[in-house]
Design an enzyme around this catalytic site. Structure first.
Site, short mmCIF file in Angstrom:
data_model
loop_
_atom_site.label_atom_id
_atom_site.label_comp_id
_atom_site.label_asym_id
_atom_site.label_seq_id
_atom_site.Cartn_x
_atom_site.Cartn_y
_atom_site.Cartn_z
CD1 TRP A 35 -1.12 2.38 2.22
CD2 TRP A 35 -2.84 1.73 0.93
NE1 TRP A 35 -2.03 3.41 2.16
CE2 TRP A 35 -3.09 3.04 1.38
CE3 TRP A 35 -3.78 1.11 0.09
CZ2 TRP A 35 -4.23 3.76 1.05
CZ3 TRP A 35 -4.93 1.82 -0.24
CH2 TRP A 35 -5.14 3.12 0.24
CD GLN A 81 1.17 8.74 5.73
OE1 GLN A 81 0.22 8.41 6.41
NE2 GLN A 81 2.34 9.05 6.24
CG ASN A 128 -2.01 6.90 2.32
OD1 ASN A 128 -1.46 5.96 2.86
ND2 ASN A 128 -2.47 7.91 3.01
CG ASP A 129 -1.54 11.31 2.18
OD1 ASP A 129 -2.40 10.68 1.56
OD2 ASP A 129 -1.76 11.89 3.26
C1 FRU Z 1 -4.75 11.97 3.64
C2 FRU Z 1 -4.56 11.37 5.02
C3 FRU Z 1 -3.81 12.32 5.95
C4 FRU Z 1 -3.21 11.39 6.95
C5 FRU Z 1 -2.85 10.20 6.10
C6 FRU Z 1 -2.92 8.88 6.80
O1 FRU Z 1 -4.92 11.00 2.66
O2 FRU Z 1 -5.82 11.02 5.58
O3 FRU Z 1 -4.62 13.32 6.51
O4 FRU Z 1 -2.10 11.92 7.60
O5 FRU Z 1 -3.75 10.20 4.99
O6 FRU Z 1 -2.38 7.85 6.02
#
Ligand code: FRU
Length: 463
Positions: free
Chosen positions: A14, A33, A16-17
């Site tokens: 996975w 992330q 994300n950000d």
């Molecule tokens: C945005 C978010 C952030 C948080 C992160 C957690 O996508 O929700 O606000 O820090 O992802 O993974």
């Protein structure tokens, strides 16, 4: 089938950000992330990659692990400050609800320092550097994602939150990078669709100060004046990218050694729907360069991306009546298309990821009546399991022409409209032969069209 070849993503699991994206000692650094154990959100670490050109990336060891012994379960988003003696990484520390450390009410801001040029980071003994109680009585929730920058008089941090039912960005000050104090609410506004303001970015660009936030929907920006006491006076606002959770979210930006404001966002997997693709989830967008013009922010693809262009097909001054097929095929392409609005009758369609039978295709079109660019994903995936939400933005022009710069990479699609607007999204063409590129119009004249085959960033060497 779906894995992009010229966008950044981890080897597996996975993502994300993007976090702490920066230029440091001759290299671009991208943190993100990351769940290193599953292809779903959870157990959040900070992954790390480096690049000489912000295009070709090299995976690095994980930069930040949750400290279970300190009650920490996730290392949420944040930023890295590289303007001090040592790089300092700022992030939001999340623990268990039973310990009062959940993301809604119990988040804390922590930092970590690198003594070896960002090969590794050591968490500071003085953590937390900020707690949710440190706000002179203001009641916050969903407080997170520190964005740190330097000004003449010291260090500043902006955090996102919800305050009295509104999205809010809050400002903090530190004389030394480690002792922080809440200053004021930088800006707040009703959250129409979203939950909270996540991942704020705050920077000066041209004559303006710019605040970017991700409100659980399309990322937005406010631009305006900054007073001498760092008060932010918004004068205008806009949408950074038009697909929200079906595309580009939680962007992180920085200034590089050439003085450019570069932004990278998370190309989400919301549009995957019920489609099963085991092993990985999440892609980073192409880096884009932001500039501030009289009508707000403009976004252009990073010029270095042109180093990925391989074989090219070019056409100039030709007319389209009905379906017209380009000679080049592929699922990793850049397509540039330049035309005048007046030279189009009704609409001009660019079809990509199209199979020969017409069963699958993703259609990007200019519609004269509404004066908009539309992305139609109704037939993007033949199983019908993926999102087909229509996406659109107002059409922008450059020197009197509409200039589309379209990047496709197996399951990503980024459409730059005349260097102003961007629609980034995900599509999942299911047929191996969904590689065709077509134009379609009742009648249109096209000034220029170029189709480039893009190279794989993991195979090509950097000069
Ligand atoms: C945005 C978010 C952030 C948080 C992160 C957690 O996508 O929700 O606000 O820090 O992802 O993974």
């Amino acid at each position: 089938m779906y894995r992009p070849i010229y966008h950044f993503l981890p080897e597996k699991n996975w993502m994300n950000d993007p976090n702490g994206v920066c230029w440091f000692q001759g290299q671009y650094h991208l943190f993100y992330q990351h769940n290193p154990t599953k292809d779903d959100w959870g157990n959040i670490h900070w992954g790390h990659a480096v690049s000489e050109d912000c295009v070709h990336w090299r995976h690095m060891p994980i930069a930040l692990y949750p400290s279970h012994e300190l009650g920490e379960l996730h290392c949420f988003s944040g930023s890295i400050s590289v303007e001090g003696e040592l790089p300092v990484l700022y992030y939001t520390s999340i623990g268990a609800k039973e310990d009062g450390r959940d993301g809604r009410f119990g988040s804390q801001q922590w930092c970590a320092v690198s003594h070896d040029g960002m090969e590794s980071f050591q968490k500071w003994e003085g953590n937390p550097i900020l707690k949710i109680e440190d706000h002179d009585g203001l009641i916050l929730r969903e407080w997170r994602d520190p964005y740190v920058f330097k000004r003449e008089d010291g260090w500043y941090m902006v955090l996102g939150s919800v305050l009295e039912g509104k999205g809010a960005a809050l400002l903090y000050y530190s004389p030394d990078q480690f002792t922080w104090k809440f200053q004021r609410v930088l800006h707040s506004a009703p959250i129409e669709k979203g939950r909270s303001w996540e991942c704020p970015n705050y920077f000066k660009l041209g004559e303006k100060a710019v605040l970017v936030v991700s409100p659980s929907d399309c990322p937005i920006y406010f631009y305006g004046r900054e007073e001498a006491n760092h008060e932010f006076i918004p004068e205008g606002e806009g949408i950074l990218d038009y697909s929200g959770f079906d595309g580009f979210y939680a962007p992180n930006s920085f200034e590089d050694n050439k003085g450019r404001r570069i932004m990278i966002g998370w190309l989400t997997e919301g549009a995957r729907g019920e489609l099963q693709i085991p092993g990985w989830k999440g892609v980073q967008s192409l880096p884009r360069v932001l500039t501030m013009e009289s009508d707000g922010l403009h976004s252009n693809p990073l010029p270095e991306l042109s180093s990925l262009r391989g074989a090219c097909e070019k056409h100039e001054n030709f007319s389209v009546q009905g379906l017209w097929k380009a000679g080049t095929e592929g699922k990793a392409l850049e397509i540039q298309l330049v035309f005048e609005k007046a030279a189009v009758k009704d609409k001009l369609q660019l079809q990509v990821f199209a199979d020969p039978s017409g069963e699958e295709k993703t259609v990007i079109s200019f519609e004269k009546e509404t004066d908009r660019i539309l992305i139609d994903r109704t037939n993007s995936n033949r199983t019908g399991k993926t999102s087909s939400k229509e996406l659109s933005c107002a059409v922008a022009e450059k020197d009197g022409k509409v200039c589309l710069d379209v990047f496709l990479d197996y399951s990503t699609l980024e459409v730059f409209v005349s260097g102003k607007e961007v629609i980034s999204t995900r599509v999942y063409p299911d047929r191996e032969d969904s590689c065709g590129v077509y134009l379609n119009a009742v009648e249109a004249s096209v000034d220029k069209m170029a189709v480039y085959v893009m190279e794989n960033i993991w195979e090509t060497a950097v000069d």
